[in-house]
Design an enzyme around this catalytic site. Structure first.
Site, PDB file in Angstrom:
ATOM      1  N   HIS A 146       0.200  48.859  23.970  1.00 28.26           N
ATOM      2  CA  HIS A 146       0.604  47.699  23.179  1.00 28.26           C
ATOM      3  C   HIS A 146       1.440  48.127  21.975  1.00 28.26           C
ATOM      4  O   HIS A 146       1.265  49.195  21.415  1.00 28.26           O
ATOM      5  CB  HIS A 146      -0.586  46.830  22.766  1.00 28.26           C
ATOM      6  CG  HIS A 146      -1.440  47.385  21.676  1.00 28.26           C
ATOM      7  ND1 HIS A 146      -2.709  47.858  21.886  1.00 28.26           N
ATOM      8  CD2 HIS A 146      -1.228  47.524  20.343  1.00 28.26           C
ATOM      9  CE1 HIS A 146      -3.241  48.262  20.747  1.00 28.26           C
ATOM     10  NE2 HIS A 146      -2.356  48.080  19.786  1.00 28.26           N
TER      11      HIS A 146
ATOM     12  N   GLU B 111       0.053  42.760  23.890  1.00 30.20           N
ATOM     13  CA  GLU B 111      -0.879  43.364  24.828  1.00 30.20           C
ATOM     14  C   GLU B 111      -0.300  43.382  26.249  1.00 30.20           C
ATOM     15  O   GLU B 111       0.645  42.651  26.556  1.00 30.20           O
ATOM     16  CB  GLU B 111      -2.191  42.570  24.832  1.00 30.20           C
ATOM     17  CG  GLU B 111      -2.896  42.521  23.481  1.00 30.20           C
ATOM     18  CD  GLU B 111      -3.683  43.788  23.177  1.00 30.20           C
ATOM     19  OE1 GLU B 111      -3.544  44.770  23.926  1.00 30.20           O
ATOM     20  OE2 GLU B 111      -4.430  43.784  22.180  1.00 30.20           O
TER      21      GLU B 111
END
Length: 250
Positions: A138, A143
């Site tokens: 990330h 994410e």
């Protein structure tokens, strides 16, 4: 892409600070994109030291931070706004009105994201963006996902990211479950990107992100497409990447 090898964390921090200081000197009104967490603390410490010696002037600099926890005020000791105040802003002559971080107390997610996108655009974009990299690839709080998020958005943090950030809180349960973060399009629009990493725990993800396929399942992998990326990492973090990469190394 350039790969810069450092002996250790302090060396990594100094080399990254060198690039940022050069940016400030060459363009005193630069817009700097800043990161938080453990990785950049040494970078900010070095910049503060050079400022105190009279080598740097932040008076015309503007900053935009990558992210902020949803639901935290800027005075909360766990907020990234507080982190930046403690590690850089109050220790240099940067003007408070020129520092920008998403407003974690704005619970209207769409409005806050739109506000931050417009702010970055109004500043003329980011001249140099400092990044770290998470163990799952990330960047900011972008994410692993099915698609690359384009601009500022509010994201639900993964369990692994929450665990990784728990060291800053009393307990893991205290870590916010959501955060505002710049999207990968905003990051990719930066003119220069400096990514820092240290420790053998980052070796596998660095190699995967920069020698593997480009996929939103590894958000950092999209940085392979940027025209001006410098990776600065210590020997432990670079071990696998240096074996696999054909890119220039310093």
């Amino acid at each position: 892409m350039k790969i810069v090898r450092a002996k250790d964390y302090e060396g990594m921090s100094r080399k990254a600070a060198n690039l940022i200081s050069a940016q400030i000197i060459l363009k005193p009104d630069s817009v700097l994109g800043l990161a938080t967490g453990n990785s950049p603390i040494g970078v900010y410490r070095q910049l503060v030291e050079w400022y105190r010696k009279g080598d740097l002037d932040f008076s015309e600099i503007s900053t935009v931070n990558l992210d902020e926890y949803y639901g935290l005020s800027k005075t909360d000791i766990h907020s990234y706004a507080y982190f930046m105040e403690e590690n850089l802003f109050t220790k240099t002559n940067i003007l408070a009105e020129n520092t920008h971080i998403p407003n974690g107390l704005n619970l209207d997610e769409l409005a806050e994201c739109s506000n931050y996108n417009q702010l970055i655009q109004a500043l003329g974009g980011i001249d140099l963006q400092l990044l770290g990299i998470g163990h799952n690839g990330h960047i900011g709080f972008n994410e692993p996902n099915e698609a690359f998020e384009k601009q500022t958005h509010c994201v639900k943090l993964t369990e692994r990211t929450i665990k990784a950030n728990a060291s800053f809180f009393a307990t893991q349960e205290d870590v916010p479950k959501k955060a505002y973060t710049m999207g990968m399009k905003s990051i990719m629009n930066a003119k220069k990107i400096v990514l820092i990493a240290h420790g053998e725990s980052k070796a596998e993800i660095l190699a995967l992100a920069f020698t593997g396929k480009i996929t939103p399942e590894v958000p950092a992998s999209i940085l392979q497409l940027h025209q001006d990326v410098t990776i600065i990492a210590d020997e432990a973090a670079l071990e696998l990447l240096l074996k696999n990469s054909k890119e220039s190394k310093i």
